[in-house]
Design an enzyme around this catalytic site. Sequence first.
Site, PDB file in Angstrom:
ATOM      1  N   CYS A  49       0.891  -1.033  -0.007  1.00 59.70           N
ATOM      2  CA  CYS A  49       0.044  -0.134   0.007  1.00 59.70           C
ATOM      3  C   CYS A  49       0.872   1.276  -0.132  1.00 59.70           C
ATOM      4  CB  CYS A  49      -0.965  -0.067   1.226  1.00 59.70           C
ATOM      5  SG  CYS A  49      -2.040   1.527   1.326  1.00 59.70           S
ATOM      6  N   CYS A  51      -0.368   4.474   0.290  1.00 53.95           N
ATOM      7  CA  CYS A  51      -1.168   5.443   1.039  1.00 53.95           C
ATOM      8  C   CYS A  51      -0.189   6.054   2.210  1.00 53.95           C
ATOM      9  CB  CYS A  51      -2.367   5.186   1.241  1.00 53.95           C
ATOM     10  SG  CYS A  51      -2.502   4.455   3.216  1.00 53.95           S
ATOM     11  N   CYS A  54      -0.662   4.483   5.963  1.00 54.42           N
ATOM     12  CA  CYS A  54      -0.084   3.146   6.717  1.00 54.42           C
ATOM     13  C   CYS A  54       1.066   3.510   7.211  1.00 54.42           C
ATOM     14  CB  CYS A  54      -0.304   2.014   5.452  1.00 54.42           C
ATOM     15  SG  CYS A  54      -1.886   1.571   5.077  1.00 54.42           S
TER      16      CYS A  54
END
Length: 190
Positions: A49, A51, A54
């Site tokens: 991920c 993003c 996180c």
Amino acid sequence: MPTIAIHPSVDNGFKATNAAFLGGTLVCNCAINPVKVRIKGDIAHNHACGCSKCWKPDGAVFSVVAVAPMENVEVLENGDKLAVVDPAALIQRNACKDCGVHMYGPVERDHPFKGLAFVHPERFEEQGSANPGFAAFVSSIIESGYDPAKMDGVRARLRELNLEPYDCLNPGLMDYIATWTAKKNGVPAQ
């Protein structure tokens, strides 16, 4: 040209999985009194991920995150060290106040992922959980300071690792979200 580092748990090849994996214990980075969280059963939708929310280990461009049903998550030790990182966020990421590792993040609001908890499988003491199967929110690494001119290389590296890159979630999860939303809004099934 040097290899682009994605995350320590995927850069050198995936660890062996075990179809009979029954869960394990996630442990934070604290050498003394670490937080321990038990996950019963295997994880699902494991992915890299990009993003900016996180938790990522030092030097990682991506996190590795998966989900488990919240009823399968139990804080075993030192839960008093946990605090929610951002109470306004959809994912209520509970992180260790001492080392900063995100231990689990339940989704409690009305959402397609309600009842799931996001976890970082590289924190398992045990081996055998499902490996990452795709990469999500790839463009979001730019928001964390990654050079946009290097994104073609990042996507190529993800594909080398058999992690198909998406700038949202993979198609199956996006279809699930859209189906949930349609049902919630009363759209008849075709």
